[in-house]
Write a protein that holds these residues in place. Structure first.
Motif, PDB file in Angstrom:
ATOM      1  N   ARG A  16      48.412 -71.837 -71.371  1.00 50.79           N
ATOM      2  CA  ARG A  16      48.534 -71.696 -70.020  1.00 50.79           C
ATOM      3  C   ARG A  16      47.345 -71.353 -69.447  1.00 50.79           C
ATOM      4  O   ARG A  16      46.370 -70.764 -70.185  1.00 50.79           O
ATOM      5  CB  ARG A  16      49.570 -70.792 -69.448  1.00 50.79           C
ATOM      6  N   ASP A  17      47.014 -71.910 -68.077  1.00 48.03           N
ATOM      7  CA  ASP A  17      45.732 -71.596 -67.586  1.00 48.03           C
ATOM      8  C   ASP A  17      45.915 -70.496 -66.564  1.00 48.03           C
ATOM      9  O   ASP A  17      46.959 -70.557 -65.710  1.00 48.03           O
ATOM     10  CB  ASP A  17      45.133 -72.821 -66.573  1.00 48.03           C
ATOM     11  N   ARG A  18      45.146 -69.330 -66.507  1.00 43.92           N
ATOM     12  CA  ARG A  18      45.358 -68.472 -65.595  1.00 43.92           C
ATOM     13  C   ARG A  18      44.468 -68.636 -64.317  1.00 43.92           C
ATOM     14  O   ARG A  18      43.726 -69.601 -64.277  1.00 43.92           O
ATOM     15  CB  ARG A  18      44.719 -67.000 -65.991  1.00 43.92           C
ATOM     16  N   ALA A  19      44.864 -67.945 -63.005  1.00 41.28           N
ATOM     17  CA  ALA A  19      44.245 -68.088 -61.922  1.00 41.28           C
ATOM     18  C   ALA A  19      42.647 -68.108 -61.843  1.00 41.28           C
ATOM     19  O   ALA A  19      42.132 -68.816 -61.222  1.00 41.28           O
ATOM     20  CB  ALA A  19      45.034 -67.092 -61.044  1.00 41.28           C
ATOM     21  N   ASP A  20      42.279 -67.266 -62.825  1.00 37.05           N
ATOM     22  CA  ASP A  20      40.813 -67.084 -62.811  1.00 37.05           C
ATOM     23  C   ASP A  20      40.120 -68.284 -63.677  1.00 37.05           C
ATOM     24  O   ASP A  20      38.914 -68.248 -63.998  1.00 37.05           O
ATOM     25  CB  ASP A  20      40.457 -65.906 -63.510  1.00 37.05           C
ATOM     26  N   GLY A  21      40.983 -69.157 -64.128  1.00 30.72           N
ATOM     27  CA  GLY A  21      40.406 -70.436 -64.902  1.00 30.72           C
ATOM     28  C   GLY A  21      40.242 -70.045 -66.418  1.00 30.72           C
ATOM     29  O   GLY A  21      39.940 -71.077 -67.166  1.00 30.72           O
ATOM     30  N   ARG A  22      40.745 -68.867 -66.987  1.00 32.26           N
ATOM     31  CA  ARG A  22      40.587 -68.794 -68.161  1.00 32.26           C
ATOM     32  C   ARG A  22      42.108 -69.336 -69.010  1.00 32.26           C
ATOM     33  O   ARG A  22      42.986 -69.485 -68.309  1.00 32.26           O
ATOM     34  CB  ARG A  22      40.780 -67.321 -68.493  1.00 32.26           C
ATOM     35  N   THR A  23      42.025 -69.778 -69.992  1.00 27.53           N
ATOM     36  CA  THR A  23      43.086 -70.452 -70.506  1.00 27.53           C
ATOM     37  C   THR A  23      43.765 -69.308 -71.889  1.00 27.53           C
ATOM     38  O   THR A  23      42.848 -68.524 -72.424  1.00 27.53           O
ATOM     39  CB  THR A  23      42.912 -71.737 -71.527  1.00 27.53           C
ATOM     40  N   SER A 112      57.291 -60.572 -81.496  1.00 34.60           N
ATOM     41  CA  SER A 112      57.206 -59.824 -80.134  1.00 34.60           C
ATOM     42  C   SER A 112      56.090 -60.594 -79.407  1.00 34.60           C
ATOM     43  O   SER A 112      54.903 -60.544 -79.768  1.00 34.60           O
ATOM     44  CB  SER A 112      56.655 -58.399 -80.278  1.00 34.60           C
ATOM     45  N   PRO A 113      56.296 -61.380 -78.541  1.00 29.71           N
ATOM     46  CA  PRO A 113      55.373 -62.392 -78.037  1.00 29.71           C
ATOM     47  C   PRO A 113      54.477 -61.822 -76.803  1.00 29.71           C
ATOM     48  O   PRO A 113      54.767 -60.837 -76.172  1.00 29.71           O
ATOM     49  CB  PRO A 113      56.318 -63.419 -77.068  1.00 29.71           C
ATOM     50  N   ALA A 114      53.201 -62.175 -76.896  1.00 32.40           N
ATOM     51  CA  ALA A 114      52.261 -61.823 -75.828  1.00 32.40           C
ATOM     52  C   ALA A 114      51.139 -62.920 -75.663  1.00 32.40           C
ATOM     53  O   ALA A 114      50.805 -63.729 -76.533  1.00 32.40           O
ATOM     54  CB  ALA A 114      51.484 -60.441 -76.610  1.00 32.40           C
ATOM     55  N   TRP A 115      50.532 -62.995 -74.597  1.00 33.51           N
ATOM     56  CA  TRP A 115      49.590 -63.791 -73.998  1.00 33.51           C
ATOM     57  C   TRP A 115      48.005 -63.298 -74.606  1.00 33.51           C
ATOM     58  O   TRP A 115      47.614 -62.338 -74.342  1.00 33.51           O
ATOM     59  CB  TRP A 115      49.522 -64.490 -72.593  1.00 33.51           C
ATOM     60  N   TYR A 116      47.192 -64.215 -75.070  1.00 35.49           N
ATOM     61  CA  TYR A 116      45.906 -63.957 -75.425  1.00 35.49           C
ATOM     62  C   TYR A 116      44.883 -65.013 -74.787  1.00 35.49           C
ATOM     63  O   TYR A 116      45.066 -66.169 -74.963  1.00 35.49           O
ATOM     64  CB  TYR A 116      45.526 -64.064 -77.135  1.00 35.49           C
ATOM     65  N   PRO A 117      43.838 -64.523 -74.266  1.00 33.25           N
ATOM     66  CA  PRO A 117      42.718 -65.280 -73.783  1.00 33.25           C
ATOM     67  C   PRO A 117      42.244 -66.215 -75.059  1.00 33.25           C
ATOM     68  O   PRO A 117      42.120 -65.388 -76.032  1.00 33.25           O
ATOM     69  CB  PRO A 117      41.750 -64.448 -73.047  1.00 33.25           C
ATOM     70  N   LEU A 118      41.927 -67.469 -74.752  1.00 38.56           N
ATOM     71  CA  LEU A 118      41.264 -68.174 -76.094  1.00 38.56           C
ATOM     72  C   LEU A 118      40.112 -67.806 -76.535  1.00 38.56           C
ATOM     73  O   LEU A 118      39.900 -67.861 -77.641  1.00 38.56           O
ATOM     74  CB  LEU A 118      41.137 -69.673 -75.703  1.00 38.56           C
TER      75      LEU A 118
END
Length: 165
Positions: A16-23, A112-118
């Motif tokens: 997913r893409d964050r509002a700040d442009g990071r995936t 246990s899921p979590a989001w990580y910047p690429l």
């Protein structure tokens, strides 16, 4: 490539893409079974009579409560894992990526899921092979790889990446 393993699995990486442009990529801390304690992609065993695509749709929902339509998954290749010192761990993993799904990730009995910047992948907390192929897959490249784990069943002793074309 190594011979086909009798143990077929699948793994998916949701982006997913964050509002700040990071995936970001959805990963999870494995709570049970093989790889317990490691951070992993969502996925698991392909059941008899099930395709890899059917299995990954089922596994994503079981592990995270997210619903992914089969058409929203892109097959990115195959990674084969050999464990000569623990043969029953050897497996072939079909790799998928998706950018569309329904729901919010929920913790399950398995993950246990979590989001990580690429650009901040927790590679040191993942299986040792991930550093060799996961960044490329998350950048949109297909993968076809063979990995052999050493006597500790945790460290890659040999690997080959092949042209997936």
């Amino acid at each position: 490539m190594s011979p086909v393993s009798p143990y077929q699995v699948c793994v998916a990486f949701l982006l997913r893409d964050r509002a700040d442009g990071r995936t970001e990529v959805l990963l999870g801390r494995k709570k049970t079974g093989l790889g317990s304690g490691n951070i992993v992609g969502l996925g698991g065993k392909i059941e008899p009579g099930e395709s890899a695509l059917e299995a990954i749709v089922r596994e994503i929902e079981e592990e995270s409560s997210l619903v992914v339509a089969p058409g929203d998954l892109t097959e990115m290749g195959l990674v084969k894992f050999a464990f000569p010192f623990r043969e029953n761990w050897s497996q072939d993993s079909t790799v998928f990526v998706a950018r569309e799904w329904r729901g919010e990730p929920q913790e399950s009995d398995e993950v246990s899921p979590a989001w990580y910047p690429l650009d901040e992948l927790p590679l040191e907390a993942m299986w040792d092979d991930a550093k060799h192929w996961l960044p490329a897959v998350l950048a949109g490249e297909r993968v076809l790889g063979d990995f052999v784990f050493g006597e500790d069943c945790a460290t890659v002793s040999h690997h080959e990446l092949h042209d997936p074309q």
